[in-house]
Design a protein around this motif. Structure first.
Motif, short mmCIF file in Angstrom:
data_model
loop_
_atom_site.label_atom_id
_atom_site.label_comp_id
_atom_site.label_asym_id
_atom_site.label_seq_id
_atom_site.Cartn_x
_atom_site.Cartn_y
_atom_site.Cartn_z
N GLY A 63 0.84 -1.14 0.08
CA GLY A 63 -0.04 0.06 0.11
C GLY A 63 0.79 1.34 -0.07
O GLY A 63 0.47 2.24 -0.81
N ARG A 64 1.93 1.39 0.82
CA ARG A 64 2.87 2.52 0.97
C ARG A 64 3.51 2.65 -0.63
O ARG A 64 3.84 3.91 -1.01
N VAL A 65 3.86 1.66 -1.13
CA VAL A 65 4.52 1.71 -2.53
C VAL A 65 3.63 2.27 -3.60
O VAL A 65 3.89 2.97 -4.23
N ARG A 66 2.34 1.56 -3.49
CA ARG A 66 1.43 2.18 -4.38
C ARG A 66 1.17 3.41 -4.17
O ARG A 66 0.98 4.37 -5.07
N ALA A 67 0.96 3.99 -2.95
CA ALA A 67 0.61 5.50 -2.54
C ALA A 67 1.88 6.45 -3.10
O ALA A 67 1.41 7.42 -3.69
N ALA A 68 2.92 5.96 -3.22
CA ALA A 68 4.04 6.85 -3.71
C ALA A 68 4.13 7.15 -5.13
O ALA A 68 4.61 7.80 -5.79
N THR A 69 3.19 6.45 -5.87
CA THR A 69 2.98 6.52 -7.28
C THR A 69 1.82 7.51 -7.45
O THR A 69 1.80 7.76 -8.88
N TRP A 70 1.22 7.63 -6.65
CA TRP A 70 -0.29 8.58 -6.96
C TRP A 70 0.59 10.05 -7.13
O TRP A 70 1.45 10.38 -6.52
N PRO A 71 -0.58 11.02 -7.86
CA PRO A 71 0.01 12.35 -8.17
C PRO A 71 -0.12 12.91 -6.49
O PRO A 71 -0.79 12.68 -5.92
N THR A 72 0.94 13.76 -6.71
CA THR A 72 1.02 14.79 -5.29
C THR A 72 0.06 15.85 -5.08
O THR A 72 -0.71 16.13 -6.44
N GLU A 73 -0.14 16.35 -3.94
CA GLU A 73 -1.03 17.78 -3.99
C GLU A 73 -0.57 18.73 -5.22
O GLU A 73 -1.26 19.42 -5.71
N ASP A 74 0.89 19.06 -5.06
CA ASP A 74 1.50 19.96 -6.03
C ASP A 74 1.36 19.70 -7.29
O ASP A 74 0.98 20.44 -8.01
N ASP A 75 1.16 18.29 -7.91
CA ASP A 75 0.76 17.67 -8.96
C ASP A 75 -0.51 18.31 -9.55
O ASP A 75 -0.77 18.86 -10.66
N THR A 76 -1.56 18.01 -8.51
CA THR A 76 -3.10 18.39 -8.67
C THR A 76 -2.96 19.70 -9.04
O THR A 76 -3.89 20.38 -9.81
N ILE A 77 -2.68 20.71 -7.98
CA ILE A 77 -2.62 22.02 -8.21
C ILE A 77 -2.13 22.69 -9.34
O ILE A 77 -2.75 23.49 -10.21
N ALA A 78 -1.09 22.27 -9.61
CA ALA A 78 -0.24 22.69 -10.98
C ALA A 78 -1.13 22.44 -12.27
O ALA A 78 -1.17 23.14 -13.30
N HIS A 79 -1.59 21.04 -12.10
CA HIS A 79 -2.70 20.66 -13.15
C HIS A 79 -3.55 21.60 -13.49
O HIS A 79 -4.00 22.32 -14.60
N VAL A 80 -4.35 21.97 -12.22
CA VAL A 80 -5.65 22.63 -12.42
C VAL A 80 -5.20 24.13 -12.86
O VAL A 80 -6.12 24.85 -13.71
N LEU A 81 -4.18 24.73 -12.24
CA LEU A 81 -3.80 25.92 -12.65
C LEU A 81 -3.25 26.17 -13.86
O LEU A 81 -3.65 27.00 -14.72
N SER A 82 -2.88 25.01 -14.60
CA SER A 82 -2.48 25.15 -16.12
C SER A 82 -4.03 25.10 -16.97
O SER A 82 -3.95 25.97 -17.98
N VAL A 83 -5.07 24.64 -16.28
CA VAL A 83 -6.05 24.71 -17.15
C VAL A 83 -6.78 26.00 -17.01
O VAL A 83 -7.36 26.62 -17.73
N TYR A 84 -6.61 26.46 -15.81
CA TYR A 84 -7.14 27.97 -15.75
C TYR A 84 -6.41 29.28 -16.65
O TYR A 84 -7.09 29.79 -17.14
N ASP A 85 -4.95 28.74 -16.50
CA ASP A 85 -4.17 29.69 -17.58
C ASP A 85 -4.63 29.59 -18.89
O ASP A 85 -4.72 30.66 -19.68
N GLU A 86 -4.83 28.42 -19.34
CA GLU A 86 -5.38 28.04 -20.73
C GLU A 86 -6.61 28.73 -21.04
O GLU A 86 -6.78 29.23 -22.03
N LEU A 87 -7.49 28.93 -20.16
CA LEU A 87 -8.70 29.52 -20.38
C LEU A 87 -8.84 31.02 -20.32
O LEU A 87 -9.76 31.64 -20.71
N THR A 88 -7.70 31.54 -19.44
CA THR A 88 -7.78 32.92 -19.45
C THR A 88 -6.72 33.70 -20.29
O THR A 88 -6.71 34.74 -20.25
#
Length: 368
Positions: A338-363
């Motif tokens: 479980g710990r090994v699998r969890a380490a492969t998931w996107p981090t909070e920073d990854d998620t925030i950066a992705h959402v911000l890139s969508v905002y930038d694209e739209l604005t």
């Protein structure tokens, strides 16, 4: 450069979507974005969006003119409006009618309904996704569903939630002491502790969980099943527990779920459908063996790091948990995986950066 202004809209707010909005809000504010969160007062009391640096605009989970007016006023000065969940998306679409503000919709989960209610649900889904400039789905299945409903642009966007404040290490004496206190409070001293978390609603599969609990009465010692959450099914579930003498405790909504989960021998997720389940993510990060239904995005989330069973199969659930309780080596294997699998998931920073890139694209202005 002009400061980007976003409005995050929540409806009733599941635990997963609300935790995501809190994480997203904190990350956006830290990056210089001005954030307003439109949500019921009850969610502000639980998640403290103001404490993350956002403005909180009280908006009830209703579609009455007063609530829609408050939502429309909050969105009128935004550069991007981001709605989380179906009801929030529909209300945001109505509130934005006539305004040239791009709408982003995140689908965290799906709702089941049959007959006339199912038809209405499909209409609402079409209304929501067709009003959105971009639909972000927490799983591949939700992205496909949004496209079938007519979304112009639907993308996979795995939602990361905050990691536990402290992930315990095996053999950690301080953590062992904390776990002991949690187990004592719950009444699980000297017996196995099973843990489930989520709203007490039919699609969570708690009826099946209580069916399985009947079989666990034959074990020695008898495990205690603790369910944390509130909802309209509470009275019915408590009635079954009392009438059938089941070793189950309903502890209501808790703000120490991570601590309780860390103390459990096995975590249980019997839902009819899940995207990126908050319980599954926390259990694997904490190294708590997980038994979950093989539904929605659960298999792609957990891989081989959990025991998967069919939805609604009480026998499979009871037998899998019984086997795990009698096999400490397998539990340790799942904890490590479980710990090994969890380490492969996107981090909070990854998620925030992705959402911000969508905002930038739209604005950003379109190139000439």
């Amino acid at each position: 450069m002009t400061q980007l202004r976003t409005v995050q809209v929540l409806g009733g707010g599941s635990a997963g979507s609300s935790a995501h909005v809190k994480s997203l809000t904190a990350g956006l504010v830290a990056r210089g974005v001005r954030v307003s969160v439109c949500a019921p007062d009850s969610l502000e009391r639980i998640y403290d969006f103001r404490g993350c640096g956002a403005d909180h605009v009280p908006v009830a989970r209703r579609g009455d003119p007063m609530s829609l007016g408050a939502l429309r006023a909050a969105c009128s000065t935004a550069d991007v409006v981001h709605a989380h969940g179906l009801h929030a998306a529909v209300r945001s679409a109505v509130a934005l009618g006539g305004q040239r503000v791009p709408l982003v919709v995140t689908w965290h989960t799906r709702v089941y309904a049959d007959g006339p209610r199912g038809h209405l649900l499909r209409l609402l889904e079409r209304r929501a996704v067709r009003a959105a400039a971009v639909v972000l789905g927490a799983s591949s299945e939700l992205v496909d569903r949004a496209r079938r409903r007519g979304a112009r642009d639907a993308r996979l966007a795995p939602v990361a939630v905050p990691s536990p404040r402290r992930v315990p290490a095996l053999g950690d004496d301080a953590q062992d002491d904390s776990n002991g206190k949690a187990r004592a409070e719950l009444g699980a001293t000297g017996r196995p502790l099973l843990m489930a978390v989520g709203s007490l609603v039919p699609d969570r599969g708690y009826g099946t969980l209580l069916d399985a609990a009947r079989a666990w009465r034959a074990l020695d010692p008898v495990p205690l099943l603790v369910i944390a959450g509130e909802g309209r099914e509470r009275a019915a579930l408590q009635g079954r527990i009392d009438n059938e003498g089941l070793p189950v405790s309903l502890v209501g909504r808790r703000d120490d779920v991570t601590e309780l989960l860390a103390a459990a021998d096995v975590a249980l997720l019997p839902s009819r459908w899940e995207a990126r389940s908050l319980l599954a993510q926390e259990a694997l990060r904490l190294g708590v063996p997980l038994v979950a239904t093989a539904v929605g995005a659960v298999p792609e989330l957990v891989g081989d790091a959990a025991e998967l069973i069919p939805y609604g199969d009480a026998t499979a659930l009871a037998e899998t948990v019984t086997r795990l309780l009698g096999d400490p080596d397998r539990r340790a294997e799942l904890a490590s995986a479980g710990r090994v699998r969890a380490a492969t998931w996107p981090t909070e920073d990854d998620t925030i950066a992705h959402v911000l890139s969508v905002y930038d694209e739209l604005t950003q202005p379109s190139p000439r």
